[in-house]
Design a protein around this motif. Sequence first.
Motif, PDB file in Angstrom:
ATOM      1  N   GLY A   1       0.818  -1.207   0.000  1.00 47.39           N
ATOM      2  CA  GLY A   1       0.000   0.000   0.000  1.00 47.39           C
ATOM      3  C   GLY A   1       0.852   1.256   0.000  1.00 47.39           C
ATOM      4  O   GLY A   1       1.939   1.310  -0.580  1.00 47.39           O
TER       5      GLY A   1
ATOM      6  N   ARG B   1      -0.990  -1.269  -4.032  1.00 44.87           N
ATOM      7  CA  ARG B   1      -1.519   0.085  -4.108  1.00 44.87           C
ATOM      8  C   ARG B   1      -2.199   0.288  -5.454  1.00 44.87           C
ATOM      9  O   ARG B   1      -1.642  -0.050  -6.489  1.00 44.87           O
TER      10      ARG B   1
ATOM     11  N   THR C   1     -12.002   3.724  -3.302  1.00 43.97           N
ATOM     12  CA  THR C   1     -12.654   3.429  -2.019  1.00 43.97           C
ATOM     13  C   THR C   1     -12.953   1.944  -1.899  1.00 43.97           C
ATOM     14  O   THR C   1     -12.696   1.322  -0.859  1.00 43.97           O
TER      15      THR C   1
ATOM     16  N   TRP D   1     -11.435  -0.507  -3.407  1.00 39.76           N
ATOM     17  CA  TRP D   1     -10.151  -1.206  -3.260  1.00 39.76           C
ATOM     18  C   TRP D   1      -9.666  -1.151  -1.811  1.00 39.76           C
ATOM     19  O   TRP D   1      -9.230  -2.154  -1.246  1.00 39.76           O
ATOM     20  N   ARG D   2      -9.757   0.041  -1.211  1.00 38.44           N
ATOM     21  CA  ARG D   2      -9.303   0.185   0.173  1.00 38.44           C
ATOM     22  C   ARG D   2     -10.140  -0.661   1.131  1.00 38.44           C
ATOM     23  O   ARG D   2      -9.594  -1.309   2.034  1.00 38.44           O
TER      24      ARG D   2
ATOM     25  N   VAL E   1      -4.374   1.152   4.763  1.00 35.13           N
ATOM     26  CA  VAL E   1      -5.126   1.184   3.508  1.00 35.13           C
ATOM     27  C   VAL E   1      -5.353   2.604   3.017  1.00 35.13           C
ATOM     28  O   VAL E   1      -6.105   2.825   2.069  1.00 35.13           O
ATOM     29  N   GLY E   2      -4.720   3.587   3.664  1.00 37.19           N
ATOM     30  CA  GLY E   2      -4.678   4.929   3.091  1.00 37.19           C
ATOM     31  C   GLY E   2      -5.604   5.962   3.671  1.00 37.19           C
ATOM     32  O   GLY E   2      -5.754   7.046   3.090  1.00 37.19           O
ATOM     33  N   TYR E   3      -6.219   5.695   4.837  1.00 37.03           N
ATOM     34  CA  TYR E   3      -7.100   6.692   5.448  1.00 37.03           C
ATOM     35  C   TYR E   3      -6.315   7.560   6.431  1.00 37.03           C
ATOM     36  O   TYR E   3      -5.486   7.059   7.195  1.00 37.03           O
TER      37      TYR E   3
ATOM     38  N   PHE F   1     -11.954   6.261   8.177  1.00 33.08           N
ATOM     39  CA  PHE F   1     -12.027   4.856   7.772  1.00 33.08           C
ATOM     40  C   PHE F   1     -13.306   4.211   8.286  1.00 33.08           C
ATOM     41  O   PHE F   1     -13.974   3.476   7.560  1.00 33.08           O
TER      42      PHE F   1
END
Length: 282
Positions: free
Chosen positions: A145, A207, A228, A230-231, A253-255, A261
């Motif tokens: 990620g 990612r 979204t 994907w995450r 996961v990128g939040y 999240f």
Amino acid sequence: MHGHDAAGVVVRADGSGPPEGARVALGMAHGAWAQRVAVGPAWLGTVPEGVDLADAAALGTAGVTALRVLRKRSVLARNVLVTGVAGGVGYFAVQLAALAGARVTALVGSPQRAAGLRELGADEVLTGLDGVEGRFDFVMDAVGGPVTVQAWRALAEGGASGAPGGAGRRGRPAGAGHRARDRERFQRAAGVVRPGGGAPGHRRGRRPPRGIGTGASALGQTPGAYVTRWRIDLACARLRDTDEPVESISSAVGYGSPHAFSRAFRRAKGVAAGEYRSRPRG
């Protein structure tokens, strides 16, 4: 049959491997959860006296995985970064890299996860990669990620990265002036971006591309909705397969915050992340 790693005593042998009565560890073979299992000698390693069998049982997958990644190149007197150290593979990687003569930096998600890492061989423990660009000769990325992108930027000229399983990309040198182009080639080779656009490969721990640029017609949804989804799918996999705290998963996961999240997860799945994790699996 289920299970891959175990340790025990040989009860019957054909002469091609450890003899009867030998203490052995089993790695990456099927059926390790059974009371007895028949395997070839290639799957076995002899456990030295003084090593508890319960400890030896953890060596098979996690230990060999860390060893294989670190063998991509010599780490003697090199600056090595290991991410995702809170997991078994990361713990082994820190110890193996230190034993191989590396200067080891361990990356953890929070200060609470740093306990004991210096005793394992880490020279430095970080909770983030800000300000470390161009510093490491080798990166073992066990997270994937957004951390993979940060770790790539942390490579020194001529450095390389390696990843266990699908956590990141396969290692290759990073030459000055070529990082952006090489990063795109990496993504294409790993199935993250397909030439000519289209939906990227959907693999756990990878990612999604930065500017998808293909629009709703190619993806079947808007780029924002795709990212979204994907995450959330990645988060679901981690919730099912690990004991990682929800706060750590939200960052992985990128939040930007656990609250963001939590809202996104509830909108997508109709339940909170903790409730999703506790549901029985069919």
